[in-house]
Scaffold this motif. Sequence first.
Motif, PDB file in Angstrom:
ATOM      1  N   ASP A 234       1.234  -1.075  -0.147  1.00 36.29           N
ATOM      2  CA  ASP A 234       0.144   0.394  -0.367  1.00 36.29           C
ATOM      3  C   ASP A 234       1.404   1.435   0.124  1.00 36.29           C
ATOM      4  OD1 ASP A 234      -2.087  -1.330   0.072  1.00 36.29           O
ATOM      5  OD2 ASP A 234      -2.304  -1.758   2.257  1.00 36.29           O
ATOM      6  N   LEU A 235       1.754   1.909   0.451  1.00 35.47           N
ATOM      7  CA  LEU A 235       3.200   2.317   0.381  1.00 35.47           C
ATOM      8  C   LEU A 235       3.711   2.569  -0.656  1.00 35.47           C
ATOM      9  CD1 LEU A 235       3.814   2.306   4.314  1.00 35.47           C
ATOM     10  CD2 LEU A 235       1.750   3.419   3.004  1.00 35.47           C
ATOM     11  N   GLN A 236       4.293   1.395  -1.815  1.00 35.30           N
ATOM     12  CA  GLN A 236       4.789   1.421  -2.648  1.00 35.30           C
ATOM     13  C   GLN A 236       4.731   2.338  -3.711  1.00 35.30           C
ATOM     14  OE1 GLN A 236       5.363  -3.096  -2.602  1.00 35.30           O
ATOM     15  NE2 GLN A 236       7.918  -2.284  -1.455  1.00 35.30           N
ATOM     16  N   PRO A 237       5.191   2.744  -4.215  1.00 29.97           N
ATOM     17  CA  PRO A 237       6.268   3.102  -5.183  1.00 29.97           C
ATOM     18  C   PRO A 237       7.272   4.223  -4.011  1.00 29.97           C
ATOM     19  CG  PRO A 237       5.114   3.843  -6.942  1.00 29.97           C
ATOM     20  CD  PRO A 237       4.932   2.936  -5.448  1.00 29.97           C
ATOM     21  N   ARG A 238       6.133   5.063  -3.614  1.00 32.17           N
ATOM     22  CA  ARG A 238       6.135   6.395  -2.385  1.00 32.17           C
ATOM     23  C   ARG A 238       7.153   5.591  -1.761  1.00 32.17           C
ATOM     24  NH1 ARG A 238       1.339   9.319   1.814  1.00 32.17           N
ATOM     25  NH2 ARG A 238       3.298  10.607   1.909  1.00 32.17           N
ATOM     26  N   PHE A 239       7.158   4.626  -0.995  1.00 30.05           N
ATOM     27  CA  PHE A 239       8.079   4.489   0.221  1.00 30.05           C
ATOM     28  C   PHE A 239       8.840   3.040  -0.343  1.00 30.05           C
ATOM     29  CE2 PHE A 239       5.050   6.929   2.588  1.00 30.05           C
ATOM     30  CZ  PHE A 239       6.279   7.858   3.084  1.00 30.05           C
ATOM     31  N   GLU A 240      10.141   3.178  -0.306  1.00 33.56           N
ATOM     32  CA  GLU A 240      11.341   1.832  -0.302  1.00 33.56           C
ATOM     33  C   GLU A 240      11.886   1.918   0.627  1.00 33.56           C
ATOM     34  OE1 GLU A 240      10.575  -0.298  -2.810  1.00 33.56           O
ATOM     35  OE2 GLU A 240       8.956   0.477  -3.531  1.00 33.56           O
ATOM     36  N   GLY A 241      12.237   0.313   0.868  1.00 30.20           N
ATOM     37  CA  GLY A 241      13.712   0.291   1.601  1.00 30.20           C
ATOM     38  C   GLY A 241      13.268   0.191   3.028  1.00 30.20           C
ATOM     39  N   ARG A 242      14.787   0.797   3.879  1.00 32.67           N
ATOM     40  CA  ARG A 242      13.953   0.841   5.268  1.00 32.67           C
ATOM     41  C   ARG A 242      12.938   1.913   5.475  1.00 32.67           C
ATOM     42  NH1 ARG A 242      19.587   3.247   8.550  1.00 32.67           N
ATOM     43  NH2 ARG A 242      19.715   1.079   8.272  1.00 32.67           N
TER      44      ARG A 242
END
Length: 271
Positions: A234-242
């Motif tokens: 739900d948070l991708q690609p806005r947030f990735e990795g750590r």
Amino acid sequence: ARRRDFTMNALYADATGRVEDPLGQGLTDLASRHLRFIDDPGQRIREDYLRILRYFRFHARFGDPQAGMDPEALAAIAANADGLSTLSRERVGAELLKLLAVTDPVPAVAAMEQAGVLQRVLPGSGIRALGPLVHLEAEAGRAPDAGLRLAALGGEDPATALRLSKKEATRHALLRDEAAGLRPAAELGYRHGADEAEAMLLLRAALLEQPLMPGDIDSARAGAGQVFPLVARDLQPRFEGRELGEALRRAEALWIAEGFRLGREALLSRL
């Protein structure tokens, strides 16, 4: 029969179920709930020092709490308590957990503390919270929980002193940490499930010597039924990795703080 530990343990039955009492003491002592060693208590203890701990466990199950403990037995226990150091920690831990699993171990554990036995097997422990916990367990309708009661005793390093299993040690640390922490009941239920959350709340109340807060158990049960509405995608690609993990943790903390009321879209809009 004379090499057994207690008179009430030197009883035998044949194939028809007829009970034999070769020492002529076991049935009488059992009927009067008088727990005592056979012949010389010191000799019986030196044959196996675990009998010191067994004495307190058997008294908790079968002894008469109004009559108290046998003076000769207590004197022999005090005189031979150094022998406890020769026992394996696994045997000591298993025996102590069996004692804590009886319906009401408080008088026996109190006697252990007074005799200096409790500190020998579990340094740094104390019984102050045990009585309140046993009372709270009964009020909540819970079965005796030896691991929870062990957590009430505290101690410097129970996992090592009693050679707890990895599972027992992990639970013990979690119970102590959450009971000493400030997580609200609903969050405890969400993170640990209703039953463990209830155990943590009971332990917290016992350690504080306070009654359980009204509504806490219901809140824990309500929290246990909640399902976090976001997943990583739900948070991708806005947030990735750590950053993705940190965003999920922030969203979860916000959702919990808002009483589990925020839905998926509301949470996404506030990140």
